[in-house]
Design a protein around this motif. Structure first.
Motif, PDB file in Angstrom:
ATOM      1  N   GLY A  51      -5.368   7.257  25.355  1.00 50.50           N
ATOM      2  CA  GLY A  51      -4.561   8.463  25.469  1.00 50.50           C
ATOM      3  C   GLY A  51      -4.769   9.384  24.286  1.00 50.50           C
ATOM      4  N   TYR A  52      -5.078  10.639  24.570  1.00 52.50           N
ATOM      5  CA  TYR A  52      -5.192  11.667  23.540  1.00 52.50           C
ATOM      6  C   TYR A  52      -4.153  12.739  23.819  1.00 52.50           C
ATOM      7  N   TYR A  53      -3.623  13.332  22.776  1.00 46.82           N
ATOM      8  CA  TYR A  53      -2.806  14.515  23.024  1.00 46.82           C
ATOM      9  C   TYR A  53      -3.329  15.675  22.207  1.00 46.82           C
ATOM     10  N   ALA A  54      -3.194  16.860  22.796  1.00 45.34           N
ATOM     11  CA  ALA A  54      -3.657  18.073  22.151  1.00 45.34           C
ATOM     12  C   ALA A  54      -2.503  19.062  22.111  1.00 45.34           C
ATOM     13  N   LEU A  55      -2.403  19.797  21.004  1.00 45.35           N
ATOM     14  CA  LEU A  55      -1.416  20.869  20.893  1.00 45.35           C
ATOM     15  C   LEU A  55      -2.182  22.183  20.858  1.00 45.35           C
ATOM     16  N   VAL A  56      -1.924  23.034  21.817  1.00 50.79           N
ATOM     17  CA  VAL A  56      -2.744  24.236  21.955  1.00 50.79           C
ATOM     18  C   VAL A  56      -1.884  25.498  22.038  1.00 50.79           C
TER      19      VAL A  56
END
Lengths: 257, 257
Positions: free
Chosen positions: B123-128
């Motif tokens: 699992g990866y999370y990105a804040l964009v």
DNA sequence: AATTGTTTGTGTTGTTCTGACACAATGATA
DNA sequence: TATCATTGTGTCAGAACAACACAAACAATT
């Protein structure tokens, strides 16, 4: 499903048993002689030191696989064990190490042997009571021993990186959750707990402030016994109150915002 | 190495291109209309909603693979992107979903098709920055859209669990590191930043205390411009001072012990 | 049995941080 | 020009924290 014990079957035919591409490595930490120790294996033939690791059975949960490795190396079950990072560099696994080992064992592996594929590795760390561990080497190693984390040389492949990341994670987590007790026997004194914190954080702490902050969490139970035998005033023994701990966890120990 | 674009080649012959057993899923978070949004795909045929995901090329770093998925769905590069957990339950992946999809596409997959194997998922999370994203569906989906995190229904497989774990991680990390700015445009006002924090943490914060604590970090630069146009006093614009941030990171923002 | 040395338990104080609150300044609108 | 909602900034009490001092306990020594 039984895990195979025979080296040859295990190594040669890993693809029958294990999930391809996935391995795991365990950073098993203990506390002894006022030092943090990590459990290491000395590999057969190469003599290289490595973290205990393993593979995931085809129908096995990754967490279960990590617990299995931990049990096999230490005899311990139901222990604080957490995944902390995935190591996924394409060149991190090194088939040549396994090839040499096999050759020296008199096994001529085929070039497409299962072990020579690329593996990513899931890093797990465990905090254990040093005294309860019976280190046990696996079929691939000659020794399984505790090493002071300050006396670690060069480890196999990227295992130094894995170890460092584990330590970093433990230090961070120690600031937010009282996980340290996992490294101590059931009964411990406040000075022992403080020394543990000082060792992990590599920082001196004020004895009185530590005591205050620690008891303020409300998760320690002071027993009516003291630890006699030292040449000085006998410190009280404490034990960890798991019920209050679980409660505190839900609320979050220190807030933030 | 080129990533294959054709659905059939990609799906049917994944084992030529990708690392077996390993997948990844991206929780891509944005902020809009005072709400946290997550980027979701609507799968062809089944119509099920799912997190954007992908596989790891045989010679590709897992981080690179995640960045590639992020780029393909959003057009964004060099973005805050972190692995947060590995999901490794043996029954988590569900080949039947892929089978149905293939059948409806007129493809009769062989029973040992690469897609039907077990996959663990990183699992990866990105804040964009919401405004910079151009959502783009993949070959397997009909829609790629932002969804309010409070209006998420049942997602494919264990994707609800993955999303929840990501949110939990973001909330925790927000308490210790000022990562929130990743979700805002380069210039933002203090009230905007506060609303972001309130949304993520689902908690009301005091305006003045927030301002004090935030500026105390010393990582915001107050610009000489204000955001005019609102019907009220124009708030100052701020920007994030990356240099001071890196410095602060090394020292650790809030201590602990 | 008294003395000594070292460690442990606990209290105090001044400083900083945090949470709760008040008031003046600003900008669009009426 | 007055109004209104919102923003910027200040204050104050209580909590948390760092720095510090002293008395009590234990064993070894005399």
């Amino acid at each position: 499903m039984q895990v195979p014990n025979q080296l040859s079957a295990f190594i040669q035919e890993g693809d029958k048993w294990f999930l391809p591409s996935v391995s795991l490595d365990c950073v098993i930490l203990g506390f002894h002689d006022n030092q943090l120790k990590v459990l290491l294996l000395k590999l057969k033939h190469s003599g290289v030191w490595a973290l205990p690791g393993g593979f995931v059975l085809k129908e096995e949960d990754t967490e279960t696989a990590a617990a299995r490795v931990l049990k096999e190396r230490t005899g311990l079950q139901d222990i604080f064990l957490q995944q902390f990072h995935v190591f996924g560099a394409p060149n991190r696994s090194d088939g040549s190490i396994h090839r040499k080992g096999l050759l020296k064992s008199g096994i001529e592996p085929s070039p497409d042997n299962w072990l020579f594929q690329r593996f990513i590795s899931i890093g797990y760390y465990a905090l254990v009571d040093f005294a309860h561990v019976t280190p046990f080497p696996d079929e691939n190693s000659t020794e399984c021993v505790w090493k002071d984390i300050h006396e670690i040389g060069s480890l196999m492949m990227d295992h130094n990186e894995i170890l460092n990341k584990a330590l970093e994670t433990v230090r961070l987590q120690l600031n937010h959750q009282p996980i340290g007790y996992n490294l101590l026997p059931q009964k411990f004194t406040m000075p022992e707990l403080q020394t543990l914190y000082e060792t992990i954080l590599d920082k001196q702490l004020d004895r009185r402030n530590f005591h205050r902050k620690m008891t303020a969490f409300g998760i320690l139970k002071r027993l009516k016994e003291t630890r006699k035998g030292g040449a000085h005033r006998a410190p009280f023994l404490y034990s960890f109150d798991m019920r209050k701990y679980q409660k505190a966890l839900k609320q979050g120990l220190n807030g933030g915002w």
